[in-house]
Design an enzyme around this catalytic site. Sequence first.
Site, PDB file in Angstrom:
ATOM      1  N   ASP A  36     -38.502 -26.668 -60.794  1.00 20.93           N
ATOM      2  CA  ASP A  36     -38.220 -25.700 -59.729  1.00 20.93           C
ATOM      3  C   ASP A  36     -38.185 -24.290 -60.304  1.00 20.93           C
ATOM      4  O   ASP A  36     -38.500 -24.063 -61.458  1.00 20.93           O
ATOM      5  CB  ASP A  36     -36.932 -26.062 -58.977  1.00 20.93           C
ATOM      6  CG  ASP A  36     -35.795 -26.340 -59.914  1.00 20.93           C
ATOM      7  OD1 ASP A  36     -35.624 -25.556 -60.865  1.00 20.93           O
ATOM      8  OD2 ASP A  36     -35.064 -27.339 -59.704  1.00 20.93           O
ATOM      9  N   LYS A  58     -37.318 -24.416 -54.393  1.00 19.01           N
ATOM     10  CA  LYS A  58     -35.873 -24.350 -54.281  1.00 19.01           C
ATOM     11  C   LYS A  58     -35.336 -22.962 -54.521  1.00 19.01           C
ATOM     12  O   LYS A  58     -34.735 -22.674 -55.538  1.00 19.01           O
ATOM     13  CB  LYS A  58     -35.171 -25.326 -55.220  1.00 19.01           C
ATOM     14  CG  LYS A  58     -34.465 -26.416 -54.440  1.00 19.01           C
ATOM     15  CD  LYS A  58     -33.557 -27.228 -55.305  1.00 19.01           C
ATOM     16  CE  LYS A  58     -33.102 -28.428 -54.504  1.00 19.01           C
ATOM     17  NZ  LYS A  58     -32.287 -29.332 -55.286  1.00 19.01           N
ATOM     18  N   MET A 173     -24.186 -20.073 -56.699  1.00 15.43           N
ATOM     19  CA  MET A 173     -24.811 -20.015 -55.364  1.00 15.43           C
ATOM     20  C   MET A 173     -23.932 -19.262 -54.372  1.00 15.43           C
ATOM     21  O   MET A 173     -23.899 -19.592 -53.187  1.00 15.43           O
ATOM     22  CB  MET A 173     -25.056 -21.439 -54.824  1.00 15.43           C
ATOM     23  CG  MET A 173     -25.866 -22.303 -55.756  1.00 15.43           C
ATOM     24  SD  MET A 173     -26.002 -24.013 -55.188  1.00 15.43           S
ATOM     25  CE  MET A 173     -24.357 -24.642 -55.484  1.00 15.43           C
TER      26      MET A 173
HETATM   27  N1  SAH Z   1     -27.637 -26.728 -62.539  1.00 16.83           N
HETATM   28  C1  SAH Z   1     -27.542 -25.300 -62.619  1.00 16.83           C
HETATM   29  C2  SAH Z   1     -27.004 -24.678 -61.357  1.00 16.83           C
HETATM   30  C3  SAH Z   1     -27.873 -24.901 -60.162  1.00 16.83           C
HETATM   31  S1  SAH Z   1     -27.270 -24.100 -58.742  1.00 16.83           S
HETATM   32  C4  SAH Z   1     -26.701 -24.906 -63.844  1.00 16.83           C
HETATM   33  O1  SAH Z   1     -26.075 -25.759 -64.450  1.00 16.83           O
HETATM   34  O2  SAH Z   1     -26.725 -23.733 -64.216  1.00 16.83           O
HETATM   35  C5  SAH Z   1     -28.110 -22.568 -58.805  1.00 16.83           C
HETATM   36  C6  SAH Z   1     -27.151 -21.461 -59.079  1.00 16.83           C
HETATM   37  O3  SAH Z   1     -26.922 -21.348 -60.467  1.00 16.83           O
HETATM   38  C7  SAH Z   1     -27.618 -20.096 -58.676  1.00 16.83           C
HETATM   39  O4  SAH Z   1     -27.401 -19.860 -57.305  1.00 16.83           O
HETATM   40  C8  SAH Z   1     -26.759 -19.209 -59.526  1.00 16.83           C
HETATM   41  O5  SAH Z   1     -25.462 -19.108 -59.013  1.00 16.83           O
HETATM   42  C9  SAH Z   1     -26.664 -20.018 -60.795  1.00 16.83           C
HETATM   43  N2  SAH Z   1     -27.642 -19.582 -61.798  1.00 16.83           N
HETATM   44  C10 SAH Z   1     -28.551 -20.348 -62.409  1.00 16.83           C
HETATM   45  N3  SAH Z   1     -29.230 -19.632 -63.329  1.00 16.83           N
HETATM   46  C11 SAH Z   1     -28.730 -18.392 -63.300  1.00 16.83           C
HETATM   47  C12 SAH Z   1     -29.003 -17.192 -64.022  1.00 16.83           C
HETATM   48  N4  SAH Z   1     -29.937 -17.132 -64.967  1.00 16.83           N
HETATM   49  N5  SAH Z   1     -28.282 -16.096 -63.736  1.00 16.83           N
HETATM   50  C13 SAH Z   1     -27.323 -16.120 -62.796  1.00 16.83           C
HETATM   51  N6  SAH Z   1     -27.040 -17.216 -62.082  1.00 16.83           N
HETATM   52  C14 SAH Z   1     -27.719 -18.349 -62.335  1.00 16.83           C
END
Ligand code: SAH
Length: 508
Positions: A36, A58, A173
Amino acid sequence: MKQGIVYLVGAGPGDYKLISMKAAELISLAEVIVYDRLADDRLLGLARPDVELIYVGKASSRHTMKQEEINQVLVEKALAGKMVVRLKGGDPFVFGRGGEEALYLLHNGIPFEVVPGITSAIAVPAYAGIPVTHRGIATSFAVVTGHEDPQKAESNIQWNKLATGVDTLLFLMGVENLPYITTKLMENGLDGKTPAAVVRWGTKPEQEVLVTTVATAAADVARENLQPPAVFIVGRVVNLRRQLAWFDNKPLFGKTVMVTRAREQASQLTARLEAMGARCLEAPSIRIAPPESYVPLDTAIEAIGSYQWLIFTSVNGVEAFFCRLHAAGKDTRSLGLKVAAIGAPTAERLSAFGVIADLVPLEFRAEGVIEALTGRIGAGTKILLPRAAVARDILPESLRRMGCQVDVVEAYRTLPGEFDGPELGERLRAGEIDLITFTSSSTVTNLLSLLGEAGNELIARIKVACIGPITAATCLENGIKPEIIAEEYTIHGLVAAIVAAEGRNSLV
Ligand code: SAH
């Protein structure tokens, strides 16, 4: 038929190097990769050339492929006997719906494994200089979804316990929901003055950090128009950023540099610039291709015993030579001659093939090479020079003048790259690029031919950095004034010159 399997793999938070060795290995072996938008392109670059890539999108509100469809794709490919990597941003079990995918696979009798990743919940604050725990300040943290529908009658989040029971709160999120989240926190007893931060695209060169408080966060984010993806951090640990910010303090942080090199060679320069915090845009203005024919090189290799010196002028020359040497059923033992490598990277590549160069002139220009060879070669010395056909002829000509017999054979070709000229022009015009790097004369002329008529004018608006005086001269011949010229004509020297001129801590 071979048994299929699905690996639920965490890709890490953004910086593609924050991936585990296990994940990188699986990506390089996968037959199918389902990914994604949080997965970095460069991770996909590790995959086999014949991999099947399936993008399932996504972005928070518009899912490109529904979860049920994703589940089905995984099952379908595994049933066809494929090794499938389901690549997910961060950690697959932290709001990644990895658990659901695993259950679906289980119910369909598909073997699966989970490879944890570095979650954005912890890594994104870390790159903003915010430790999620800190002695005396925070002894607990919680990762919370910010995606809960505010219209829902009953919240699944125990706001009354979280608001005052946990020291550091990390909402994923949550950008669109900040008014709701912050109101809930304050309604449940959290002081509105509690420090907070919103970090967008954390761990990447695009990282943006907004420091605020719980009471002011929603308004600040709306004013700055900060968009997802971002992590919302609440707690006194946010204050530590004032001392601990490190990533966005890097010398070239916030600068976008266009790297014009052949794709196969861009990575070294890009990696070094990125290590200094720059965002790099690789415009492969040249591309390395095999020669029209290998016959001249193969013939020279066949007669390798008749040469006394072998001179390599580039990494590409080394690679092509050894590739053909091996194809002829020979190896390093057949090289009973002296070898010169121009520049440290060329010598390094050579040593990977088991050859320690007898001579490594550090001066890249032909003049420097001649100087280094003087006294070691004489009239009648037979020299083989495998290199690109379009290279400058000074080296073989000077050697011939010294009485040597020089065979120049085409080992590879440099061709204009495939980067879309108009798109590049657009980016230059929009002022998205702060600096252009040129690492050889051909990168200059190829970029100009790629950009077409408006090329000179577009480049003239942007700072130009050259690897050395010859490249700089080519710039001037084409009406481009280079502002930065490396003193040491290497990638390292070029990066050092850029940092000295452009770095935020520079004296200039
Ligand atoms: N499984 C992922 C989270 C998925 S939900 C993890 O463990 O990081 C997706 C959310 O993750 C986004 O809405 C944001 O809040 C956060 N996110 C993921 N990558 C990010 C990044 N590089 N910078 C800021 N927020 C991030």
